[in-house]
Design a protein around this motif. Structure first.
Motif, PDB file in Angstrom:
ATOM      1  N   ILE A   1       0.836  -1.207   0.000  1.00 24.96           N
ATOM      2  CA  ILE A   1       0.000   0.000   0.000  1.00 24.96           C
ATOM      3  C   ILE A   1       0.869   1.254   0.000  1.00 24.96           C
ATOM      4  CG2 ILE A   1      -1.620   1.372   1.393  1.00 24.96           C
ATOM      5  CD1 ILE A   1      -2.829  -1.349   2.302  1.00 24.96           C
ATOM      6  N   ILE A   2       1.881   1.281   0.842  1.00 18.94           N
ATOM      7  CA  ILE A   2       2.770   2.441   0.926  1.00 18.94           C
ATOM      8  C   ILE A   2       3.467   2.694  -0.405  1.00 18.94           C
ATOM      9  CG2 ILE A   2       4.927   3.272   1.970  1.00 18.94           C
ATOM     10  CD1 ILE A   2       3.918   1.924   4.592  1.00 18.94           C
ATOM     11  N   LEU A   3       3.967   1.644  -1.030  1.00 14.35           N
ATOM     12  CA  LEU A   3       4.657   1.812  -2.306  1.00 14.35           C
ATOM     13  C   LEU A   3       3.711   2.296  -3.404  1.00 14.35           C
ATOM     14  CD1 LEU A   3       7.006  -1.320  -2.302  1.00 14.35           C
ATOM     15  CD2 LEU A   3       7.622   1.068  -1.866  1.00 14.35           C
ATOM     16  N   LYS A   4       2.499   1.741  -3.445  1.00 17.22           N
ATOM     17  CA  LYS A   4       1.538   2.150  -4.471  1.00 17.22           C
ATOM     18  C   LYS A   4       1.114   3.605  -4.286  1.00 17.22           C
ATOM     19  CE  LYS A   4      -1.315   1.375  -7.864  1.00 17.22           C
ATOM     20  NZ  LYS A   4      -0.831   1.309  -9.218  1.00 17.22           N
ATOM     21  N   VAL A   5       0.770   3.985  -3.066  1.00 16.12           N
ATOM     22  CA  VAL A   5       0.355   5.364  -2.802  1.00 16.12           C
ATOM     23  C   VAL A   5       1.519   6.326  -3.051  1.00 16.12           C
ATOM     24  CG1 VAL A   5      -0.400   6.965  -0.986  1.00 16.12           C
ATOM     25  CG2 VAL A   5      -1.485   4.727  -1.208  1.00 16.12           C
ATOM     26  N   GLY A   6       2.722   5.943  -2.649  1.00 15.07           N
ATOM     27  CA  GLY A   6       3.895   6.776  -2.877  1.00 15.07           C
ATOM     28  C   GLY A   6       4.147   7.005  -4.354  1.00 15.07           C
ATOM     29  N   LYS A   7       3.993   5.965  -5.148  1.00 14.08           N
ATOM     30  CA  LYS A   7       4.189   6.093  -6.593  1.00 14.08           C
ATOM     31  C   LYS A   7       3.167   7.043  -7.199  1.00 14.08           C
ATOM     32  CE  LYS A   7       4.390   3.368 -10.826  1.00 14.08           C
ATOM     33  NZ  LYS A   7       4.230   2.044 -11.422  1.00 14.08           N
ATOM     34  N   ILE A   8       1.915   6.913  -6.797  1.00 15.95           N
ATOM     35  CA  ILE A   8       0.854   7.797  -7.312  1.00 15.95           C
ATOM     36  C   ILE A   8       1.116   9.239  -6.899  1.00 15.95           C
ATOM     37  CG2 ILE A   8      -1.597   8.365  -7.116  1.00 15.95           C
ATOM     38  CD1 ILE A   8      -2.102   5.313  -6.875  1.00 15.95           C
ATOM     39  N   CYS A   9       1.441   9.457  -5.639  1.00 13.03           N
ATOM     40  CA  CYS A   9       1.704  10.824  -5.164  1.00 13.03           C
ATOM     41  C   CYS A   9       2.938  11.414  -5.840  1.00 13.03           C
ATOM     42  CB  CYS A   9       1.877  10.839  -3.647  1.00 13.03           C
ATOM     43  SG  CYS A   9       0.350  10.526  -2.752  1.00 13.03           S
TER      44      CYS A   9
ATOM     45  N   LEU B   1       9.337  11.844  -1.689  1.00 12.83           N
ATOM     46  CA  LEU B   1       8.997  10.424  -1.817  1.00 12.83           C
ATOM     47  C   LEU B   1       9.843   9.575  -0.879  1.00 12.83           C
ATOM     48  CD1 LEU B   1       7.410   8.187  -3.309  1.00 12.83           C
ATOM     49  CD2 LEU B   1       9.304   8.118  -4.945  1.00 12.83           C
ATOM     50  N   LEU B   2      11.124   9.845  -0.830  1.00 15.13           N
ATOM     51  CA  LEU B   2      12.009   9.098   0.060  1.00 15.13           C
ATOM     52  C   LEU B   2      11.599   9.284   1.525  1.00 15.13           C
ATOM     53  CD1 LEU B   2      14.540   7.368   0.488  1.00 15.13           C
ATOM     54  CD2 LEU B   2      15.843   9.497   0.561  1.00 15.13           C
ATOM     55  N   ALA B   3      11.314  10.518   1.909  1.00 14.41           N
ATOM     56  CA  ALA B   3      10.883  10.789   3.282  1.00 14.41           C
ATOM     57  C   ALA B   3       9.571  10.075   3.591  1.00 14.41           C
ATOM     58  CB  ALA B   3      10.732  12.289   3.495  1.00 14.41           C
ATOM     59  N   TYR B   4       8.661  10.067   2.622  1.00 14.08           N
ATOM     60  CA  TYR B   4       7.383   9.369   2.781  1.00 14.08           C
ATOM     61  C   TYR B   4       7.623   7.872   3.023  1.00 14.08           C
ATOM     62  CZ  TYR B   4       3.167   6.980   1.168  1.00 14.08           C
ATOM     63  OH  TYR B   4       2.101   6.133   1.067  1.00 14.08           O
ATOM     64  N   TYR B   5       8.474   7.265   2.205  1.00 14.37           N
ATOM     65  CA  TYR B   5       8.770   5.838   2.366  1.00 14.37           C
ATOM     66  C   TYR B   5       9.406   5.559   3.718  1.00 14.37           C
ATOM     67  CZ  TYR B   5       7.892   4.807  -2.595  1.00 14.37           C
ATOM     68  OH  TYR B   5       7.321   4.621  -3.828  1.00 14.37           O
ATOM     69  N   LEU B   6      10.400   6.339   4.082  1.00 11.25           N
ATOM     70  CA  LEU B   6      11.099   6.102   5.348  1.00 11.25           C
ATOM     71  C   LEU B   6      10.171   6.252   6.544  1.00 11.25           C
ATOM     72  CD1 LEU B   6      14.507   7.883   4.664  1.00 11.25           C
ATOM     73  CD2 LEU B   6      14.068   5.426   4.768  1.00 11.25           C
ATOM     74  N   LEU B   7       9.365   7.302   6.534  1.00  9.52           N
ATOM     75  CA  LEU B   7       8.452   7.544   7.645  1.00  9.52           C
ATOM     76  C   LEU B   7       7.440   6.409   7.792  1.00  9.52           C
ATOM     77  CD1 LEU B   7       7.344   9.557   9.821  1.00  9.52           C
ATOM     78  CD2 LEU B   7       5.800  10.348   8.044  1.00  9.52           C
ATOM     79  N   ASN B   8       6.777   6.058   6.705  1.00  7.75           N
ATOM     80  CA  ASN B   8       5.700   5.080   6.797  1.00  7.75           C
ATOM     81  C   ASN B   8       6.190   3.651   6.972  1.00  7.75           C
ATOM     82  OD1 ASN B   8       3.111   6.561   6.504  1.00  7.75           O
ATOM     83  ND2 ASN B   8       4.176   7.347   4.712  1.00  7.75           N
ATOM     84  N   ILE B   9       7.211   3.253   6.251  1.00 12.93           N
ATOM     85  CA  ILE B   9       7.728   1.890   6.418  1.00 12.93           C
ATOM     86  C   ILE B   9       8.382   1.747   7.787  1.00 12.93           C
ATOM     87  CG2 ILE B   9       9.400   0.208   5.538  1.00 12.93           C
ATOM     88  CD1 ILE B   9       8.706   1.241   2.707  1.00 12.93           C
TER      89      ILE B   9
END
Length: 119
Positions: free
Chosen positions: A18-26, A53-61
């Motif tokens: 979910i995180i990867l899909k939403v991150g890609k769309i955003c 995008l990187l910050a989003y991935y790091l924060l959520n994962i």
């Protein structure tokens, strides 16, 4: 067999997907907003969007991984499904909250810039 291990695997798989899909769309759609903030600097906007995008991935994962320590011992398949659903719902809620907060902040900032340019 320990149901917590199965739960961890399912939970991390679902939430990371979910995180990867939403991150890609955003990321794909976010360049428009960043370009409005810094016009005439397309490569800088692209770099800022990549950092976001990187910050989003790091924060959520990172948050997903940290929530694993708060799980109690799972003793039934029903409890396994309930735990995965509740934990995944919290992650989805946090992602949506952060997304709307970012949109609100960017929109207010752009409106302020437009207002200041008119004066």
């Amino acid at each position: 067999m320990n149901l917590n291990i199965i739960g961890y695997f399912i939970y991390l798989s679902v939430t990371i997907l979910i995180i990867l899909k939403v991150g890609k769309i955003c990321y794909q759609n976010g360049n428009i907003y960043v370009a409005n903030l810094i016009p005439d600097h397309a490569d800088l906007c692209q770099k800022i969007n990549q950092i976001l995008l990187l910050a989003y991935y790091l924060l959520n994962i990172g948050y997903c991984a940290m929530t694993l320590i708060s799980w109690q011992k799972i003793i039934s398949s029903t409890q396994l499904i309930e735990t995965i659903c509740i934990k995944a719902a919290v992650i989805i809620f946090i992602i949506s909250l952060l997304h709307y907060l970012n949109i609100l902040i960017i929109t207010k900032y752009i409106q302020k810039l437009i207002h200041n340019n008119k004066n």
